[in-house]
Design a protein around this motif. Structure first.
Motif, PDB file in Angstrom:
ATOM      1  N   ALA A 128       1.238  -1.216  -0.036  1.00  0.00           N
ATOM      2  CA  ALA A 128      -0.449  -0.044  -0.242  1.00  0.00           C
ATOM      3  C   ALA A 128       1.095   1.117   0.112  1.00  0.00           C
ATOM      4  N   THR A 129       2.077   0.976   0.699  1.00  0.00           N
ATOM      5  CA  THR A 129       2.755   2.210   1.046  1.00  0.00           C
ATOM      6  C   THR A 129       3.305   2.615  -0.255  1.00  0.00           C
ATOM      7  N   TRP A 130       3.876   1.436  -1.165  1.00  0.00           N
ATOM      8  CA  TRP A 130       4.108   1.393  -2.621  1.00  0.00           C
ATOM      9  C   TRP A 130       3.152   2.416  -3.790  1.00  0.00           C
ATOM     10  N   VAL A 131       2.132   1.739  -3.527  1.00  0.00           N
ATOM     11  CA  VAL A 131       1.266   2.450  -4.497  1.00  0.00           C
ATOM     12  C   VAL A 131       0.967   3.704  -4.363  1.00  0.00           C
ATOM     13  N   TYR A 132       0.882   4.083  -2.129  1.00  0.00           N
ATOM     14  CA  TYR A 132       0.661   5.747  -2.025  1.00  0.00           C
ATOM     15  C   TYR A 132       2.035   6.664  -3.115  1.00  0.00           C
TER      16      TYR A 132
ATOM     17  N   ALA B 224       5.038  14.586   2.514  1.00  0.00           N
ATOM     18  CA  ALA B 224       3.841  13.739   2.202  1.00  0.00           C
ATOM     19  C   ALA B 224       4.609  12.320   1.164  1.00  0.00           C
ATOM     20  N   ARG B 225       5.570  12.337   0.386  1.00  0.00           N
ATOM     21  CA  ARG B 225       5.433  11.201   0.518  1.00  0.00           C
ATOM     22  C   ARG B 225       6.400   9.848   1.303  1.00  0.00           C
ATOM     23  N   GLU B 226       6.272  10.337   2.386  1.00  0.00           N
ATOM     24  CA  GLU B 226       7.087   9.079   3.510  1.00  0.00           C
ATOM     25  C   GLU B 226       5.273   8.216   3.987  1.00  0.00           C
ATOM     26  N   THR B 227       4.363   9.641   4.327  1.00  0.00           N
ATOM     27  CA  THR B 227       3.269   8.955   5.004  1.00  0.00           C
ATOM     28  C   THR B 227       2.637   9.574   4.639  1.00  0.00           C
TER      29      THR B 227
ATOM     30  N   PHE C  78      -3.203   6.925  -0.682  1.00  0.00           N
ATOM     31  CA  PHE C  78      -3.660   6.387  -0.085  1.00  0.00           C
ATOM     32  C   PHE C  78      -5.346   5.779  -0.329  1.00  0.00           C
ATOM     33  N   VAL C  79      -6.345   5.787  -0.965  1.00  0.00           N
ATOM     34  CA  VAL C  79      -6.995   5.292  -0.720  1.00  0.00           C
ATOM     35  C   VAL C  79      -7.170   3.773  -2.016  1.00  0.00           C
ATOM     36  N   HIS C  80      -6.473   4.922  -3.144  1.00  0.00           N
ATOM     37  CA  HIS C  80      -5.673   3.325  -4.062  1.00  0.00           C
ATOM     38  C   HIS C  80      -4.918   2.774  -3.278  1.00  0.00           C
ATOM     39  N   GLY C  81      -4.332   3.016  -2.670  1.00  0.00           N
ATOM     40  CA  GLY C  81      -3.573   1.380  -2.087  1.00  0.00           C
ATOM     41  C   GLY C  81      -3.917   0.843  -0.973  1.00  0.00           C
TER      42      GLY C  81
END
Length: 502
Positions: free
Chosen positions: A414-418, A436-439, A466-469
């Motif tokens: 999910a983090t990678w997708v985000y 923003a790229r961190e979390t 985030f929702v996509h992840g």
């Protein structure tokens, strides 16, 4: 053995107490962390240890404590663990420094490792009738689910009225009650022929779990770093050494013959897969509620209640359904219902999703509880009474590993997708984009420092990414549970349910 039916059910109420508290502890610390951080001012490394040391020691000691209970007596181990857990809770509540809080959390992990396998193993000794035992395990599972719901609500209320230490202090009166009632209501049970204790096996069990869980948590937090890979590989190598030693010892610490029974091994794998899928989504959904939808922590906790209510209902319904239908069928149906819940999560939106979340969480909570109540019953029922502690410890270790692995794998995905989907919002300062790229939490914090239009320019793509992840994670969860359901239907058949030889 507890003589009367009345005393058996009162004993069950006593055994549910520590389970309830442990599940509350799993969710309440996250709410207290900002408050204790403001008071104790821990470094970033200390804050990580405050959170993680509990789960490290809990996972590392479960197998040892389960087999130790078989040797010295499960009630004795449970009461010793309750005393340690209560004392460590008081120490944590009034810890004057981050260092002392880390020590208290470590002691809580040691105490917690004695409680879960002991309670489930004692249920095996108290309830000899299979139907009664199934109902008892359903109540035990419902207590665990109820604690998960109680944690956010109780934690939010305590933090609004008292200091952060109150979330630990609530453990003390419950542990005192267990110490008072346990000796009178709980029977002692142990392996009459435990064999010689092997210290090297105990050390290898701990040395296997600590780097393995640490590595998985590092993957979840930092991605596939060299440190994480080395820790996971070290854990796997030491695990192989542990298994090899158990197979060659005349009197092994952990009897791997339990895995020779199909119902036992498939049930353990089913639990691991269920927790794997659940942990990944449960890691992301609270962030979705608070960071994407902007809900306060206590309100977010209330929106997660339907899953827990469904979990309590599913656990209790499982025992009733098992009287009429094969366990394999009910387990499969529960897992397929949960898979449908994950499929529903793919419809979450950036600005609205509470109705979808409620429906999906009811299906997930009810379905997984329906399945895992009966897999726990199979794990305990097919193992000989003398090995109930070891069987319970294997089951609980599977939960810990499944949870850590789920957060590491699904959380990292999910983090990678985000990060991939965030892009480079136009006009937003590079420092804000970097945060923003961190979390997603970093995106929200950075947006607070920006003027309105730029804040919206950052939050809109961050929320969408985030929702996509989260949706991708839900797809993985649905596939995993679909596989687990088919596996249970095919392999957990009534003809295969004979008990492991004593």
């Amino acid at each position: 053995m507890v003589a009367s039916a009345h005393r058996r059910w009162v004993a069950l109420a006593v055994l549910v107490l520590p389970v309830l508290l442990i599940s509350v502890d799993m969710t309440v610390l996250g709410f207290a962390l900002p408050y204790l951080a403001a008071d104790l001012a821990p470094t970033s490394a200390q804050q990580l240890w405050i959170v993680d040391i509990y789960s490290f020691l809990l996972a590392g000691l479960l197998v040892l404590m389960g087999t130790l209970g078989d040797r010295i007596g499960r009630r004795r181990l449970l009461l010793a663990g309750a005393a340690a857990f209560g004392a460590a809770s008081a120490l944590a509540a009034w810890a004057p420094s981050a260092e002392l809080l880390i020590v208290a959390r470590a002691l809580l992990g040691i105490g917690g490792a004695t409680l879960m396998p002991s309670t489930l193993a004692l249920i095996r000794g108290v309830f000899l009738d299979p139907r009664e035992r199934r109902v008892a395990i359903a109540v035990w599972s419902a207590g665990f689910a109820g604690g998960m719901a109680l944690g956010p609500v109780l934690g939010g209320w305590l933090l609004e009225h008292f200091w952060w230490g109150s979330v630990f202090l609530i453990n003390v009166p419950v542990m005192v009650l267990l110490l008072v009632l346990g000796p009178a209501l709980l029977p002692e049970a142990r392996d009459p022929r435990p064999g010689r204790f092997d210290p090297l096996s105990a050390l290898l069990a701990l040395a296997t779990m600590l780097p393995l869980v640490y590595g998985l948590k590092k993957v979840a937090a930092d991605g596939l770093t060299a440190t994480a890979v080395v820790a996971v590989v070290a854990g796997l190598v030491l695990g192989w050494v542990f298994v090899h030693r158990q197979r060659t010892l005349a009197e092994p610490m952990l009897d791997l013959g339990l895995f020779g029974h199909r119902a036992f091994s498939v049930s353990v794998v089913t639990n691991v897969l269920g927790v794997f899928a659940l942990a990944g989504v449960m890691f992301l959904v609270p962030q979705y509620l608070q960071l994407v939808l902007g809900l306060r922590p206590m309100v977010a906790g209330l929106w997660m209640l339907p899953a827990t209510v469904a979990g309590v209902a599913g656990a209790l319904l499982a025992a009733r359904l098992a009287r009429r239908f094969p366990s394999s069928r009910i387990i499969a149906i529960g897992l397929l219902l949960a898979a449908a819940g994950y499929a529903a999560l793919t419809q979450l939106g950036v600005h609205s999703g509470l109705a979808v979340l409620t429906v999906s969480f009811v299906l997930i909570g009810g379905g997984i509880a329906l399945a895992e109540t009966l897999t726990n019953d199979l794990i305990i029922s097919v193992a000989p009474p003398a090995r109930a502690g070891a069987a319970s410890a294997i089951s609980e270790t599977g939960y810990e590993l499944g949870g850590a692995l789920g957060i590491a794998v699904l959380g990292s995905a999910a983090t990678w997708v985000y990060r991939t989907g965030l892009g480079t919002p136009g006009g937003v300062p590079a420092e804000a984009v970097g945060a923003a790229r961190e979390t997603m939490a970093g995106a929200v914090a950075a947006a607070h420092e920006l003027p309105g239009p730029l804040a919206e320019a950052l939050l809109a793509p961050a929320g969408a990414a985030f929702v996509h992840g989260l949706r991708i994670t839900a797809v993985f969860g649905a596939v995993i549970l679909l596989y687990a359901g088919v596996q249970a239907a095919l392999l957990l058949r009534p003809a295969r349910m004979a008990r492991v030889p004593a």
